[in-house]
Design a protein around this motif. Sequence first.
Motif, PDB file in Angstrom:
ATOM      1  N   ILE A  74       0.842  -1.192   0.000  1.00  0.00           N
ATOM      2  CA  ILE A  74       0.000   0.000   0.000  1.00  0.00           C
ATOM      3  C   ILE A  74       0.881   1.247   0.000  1.00  0.00           C
ATOM      4  N   GLY A  75       0.529   2.211  -0.825  1.00  0.00           N
ATOM      5  CA  GLY A  75       1.207   3.491  -0.794  1.00  0.00           C
ATOM      6  C   GLY A  75       2.408   3.621  -1.716  1.00  0.00           C
ATOM      7  N   ARG A  76       2.770   2.566  -2.410  1.00  0.00           N
ATOM      8  CA  ARG A  76       3.863   2.670  -3.377  1.00  0.00           C
ATOM      9  C   ARG A  76       3.635   1.689  -4.519  1.00  0.00           C
ATOM     10  N   ILE A  77       4.300   1.969  -5.612  1.00  0.00           N
ATOM     11  CA  ILE A  77       4.096   1.173  -6.822  1.00  0.00           C
ATOM     12  C   ILE A  77       4.914  -0.112  -6.797  1.00  0.00           C
ATOM     13  N   GLU A  78       6.102  -0.043  -6.202  1.00  0.00           N
ATOM     14  CA  GLU A  78       7.044  -1.150  -6.295  1.00  0.00           C
ATOM     15  C   GLU A  78       6.567  -2.400  -5.552  1.00  0.00           C
ATOM     16  N   HIS A  79       6.739  -3.546  -6.191  1.00  0.00           N
ATOM     17  CA  HIS A  79       6.550  -4.840  -5.542  1.00  0.00           C
ATOM     18  C   HIS A  79       7.842  -5.235  -4.831  1.00  0.00           C
ATOM     19  N   ASP A  80       7.687  -6.055  -3.791  1.00  0.00           N
ATOM     20  CA  ASP A  80       8.848  -6.638  -3.121  1.00  0.00           C
ATOM     21  C   ASP A  80       9.199  -7.954  -3.798  1.00  0.00           C
ATOM     22  N   VAL A  81      10.451  -8.134  -4.162  1.00  0.00           N
ATOM     23  CA  VAL A  81      10.929  -9.390  -4.735  1.00  0.00           C
ATOM     24  C   VAL A  81      12.086  -9.868  -3.851  1.00  0.00           C
ATOM     25  N   ASP A  82      11.836 -10.929  -3.077  1.00  0.00           N
ATOM     26  CA  ASP A  82      12.833 -11.432  -2.132  1.00  0.00           C
ATOM     27  C   ASP A  82      13.678 -12.517  -2.791  1.00  0.00           C
ATOM     28  N   LEU A  83      14.990 -12.371  -2.676  1.00  0.00           N
ATOM     29  CA  LEU A  83      15.929 -13.289  -3.306  1.00  0.00           C
ATOM     30  C   LEU A  83      16.913 -13.833  -2.286  1.00  0.00           C
ATOM     31  N   VAL A  84      17.449 -15.003  -2.597  1.00  0.00           N
ATOM     32  CA  VAL A  84      18.532 -15.595  -1.820  1.00  0.00           C
ATOM     33  C   VAL A  84      19.778 -15.607  -2.687  1.00  0.00           C
ATOM     34  N   SER A  85      20.896 -15.133  -2.131  1.00  0.00           N
ATOM     35  CA  SER A  85      22.188 -15.273  -2.821  1.00  0.00           C
ATOM     36  C   SER A  85      22.944 -16.384  -2.093  1.00  0.00           C
ATOM     37  N   HIS A  86      22.872 -17.564  -2.665  1.00  0.00           N
ATOM     38  CA  HIS A  86      23.382 -18.755  -1.986  1.00  0.00           C
ATOM     39  C   HIS A  86      24.800 -19.082  -2.444  1.00  0.00           C
ATOM     40  N   VAL A  87      25.702 -19.175  -1.490  1.00  0.00           N
ATOM     41  CA  VAL A  87      27.084 -19.561  -1.767  1.00  0.00           C
ATOM     42  C   VAL A  87      27.224 -21.039  -1.417  1.00  0.00           C
ATOM     43  N   ALA A  88      27.382 -21.854  -2.442  1.00  0.00           N
ATOM     44  CA  ALA A  88      27.334 -23.303  -2.247  1.00  0.00           C
ATOM     45  C   ALA A  88      28.592 -23.872  -1.605  1.00  0.00           C
ATOM     46  N   GLU A  89      29.739 -23.197  -1.779  1.00  0.00           N
ATOM     47  CA  GLU A  89      31.000 -23.717  -1.253  1.00  0.00           C
ATOM     48  C   GLU A  89      31.722 -22.627  -0.467  1.00  0.00           C
ATOM     49  N   PRO A  90      31.177 -22.269   0.701  1.00  0.00           N
ATOM     50  CA  PRO A  90      31.781 -21.172   1.463  1.00  0.00           C
ATOM     51  C   PRO A  90      32.987 -21.630   2.277  1.00  0.00           C
ATOM     52  N   ASP A  91      33.767 -20.652   2.685  1.00  0.00           N
ATOM     53  CA  ASP A  91      34.826 -20.915   3.657  1.00  0.00           C
ATOM     54  C   ASP A  91      34.145 -21.355   4.956  1.00  0.00           C
TER      55      ASP A  91
END
Length: 398
Positions: A74-91
Amino acid sequence: MYADQRTIMRNAQLVGVLERLCQGLELTDSQFELAKARYDAVGRWLAGAEDRLIHTVLIYPQGSTAIGTTVKPIGRIEHDVDLVSHVAEPDQLISPATLKFAIGNRLRSNGLYAPILEEMGRCWRINYAGEFHLDITPSIPNPGCPKGGVLVPDKALRSWTPSNPKGYKTLFLERAKIMPQMRLIKSMAAMDSARSVVEPYPEQVSFKGILPRTVQLSKRHRDIHFQELDPSLAPISVIITTLASRAYEFCALNTVYDSELDLLCDVVRHMPHFIQVDTSSGRRQWFIWNETTDHENFAEKWNADPRRANAFYTWHAKLLADLESLTHIEGLDLLTKRLGSAFGSTPAARALDGLTEPVSAARRTGRLVAAPAVGLSVAAVASSTSVRANTFHGSDSS
């Protein structure tokens, strides 16, 4: 018999109105494709970094974008798009703050993203003005979750906390596919041998998916309800989605319904039944567990601030009452007022246009009839009286 059939036909029309209302609140197909192209590009940019911390990163949607329950804020045009930045081989020793910092550095190095990049508590936000914003949350594998879960930063970025966006999506979509048990009820005209249908009644609109639509309607009602209250007490979307998902599975497998609207109301009615409430040392605590990973309680903030729980139950009672009242409303003016109060005047008006336009067109062409126990219809049946066409000024046209 006529009263029951009239209710069934009214409910079918109401479902069509609510379906159109949801369509007006969600990402369109073209918006979704544009968002996908945007986050795919972000993923490619991150994966092309020389920093070995993020060279295996994979971007994918989570939450409402992933399961098809987006609702325009409500009150703004933009939609929220939630993303995951997944690091498969982390330290093995990587901290949430370190990974978030690395992702932010890489995004800032792109001349396109740098001007529209905003740092949030646990994520990075890319703002596409007038379209949507992408919230990018870091994650790493959770070796302790046999269901393929991940670890995401806690609010303070001091430690990792369990989650499972992909598993949650899979479970939700599996439940959404459950076919509810509906009674096969013939149309009123077909059941009355004294009538003969000259022109078939228009095909009724159904929900694209009862579970996703239940979530969208609930979220929109929440946004309207808390608009004049304290928005910080509003139940978060994952709580609404989780409770609706579990309630839908229970209702669809255990009860037979006359209409989709009856099922919608029953799903909402059962939502609180899937909240675990414990009392320890005289203190009440609430638990809404993530079924796809261990130790994630979506109601955790309720236990720190019980006002959130009280706000949920108050809102839920209002949502159920507003939905149930729709079947008893007589007249388009009252329906418009009630829908506008519950879901917002603009979306309600647009949704009702889809109901009133066929009636207006039928009136203009002389096909509008008043049938016993039904009201206005565009189906011509025996024992019905034609309604004369009129202009928008209210006078009969010649």
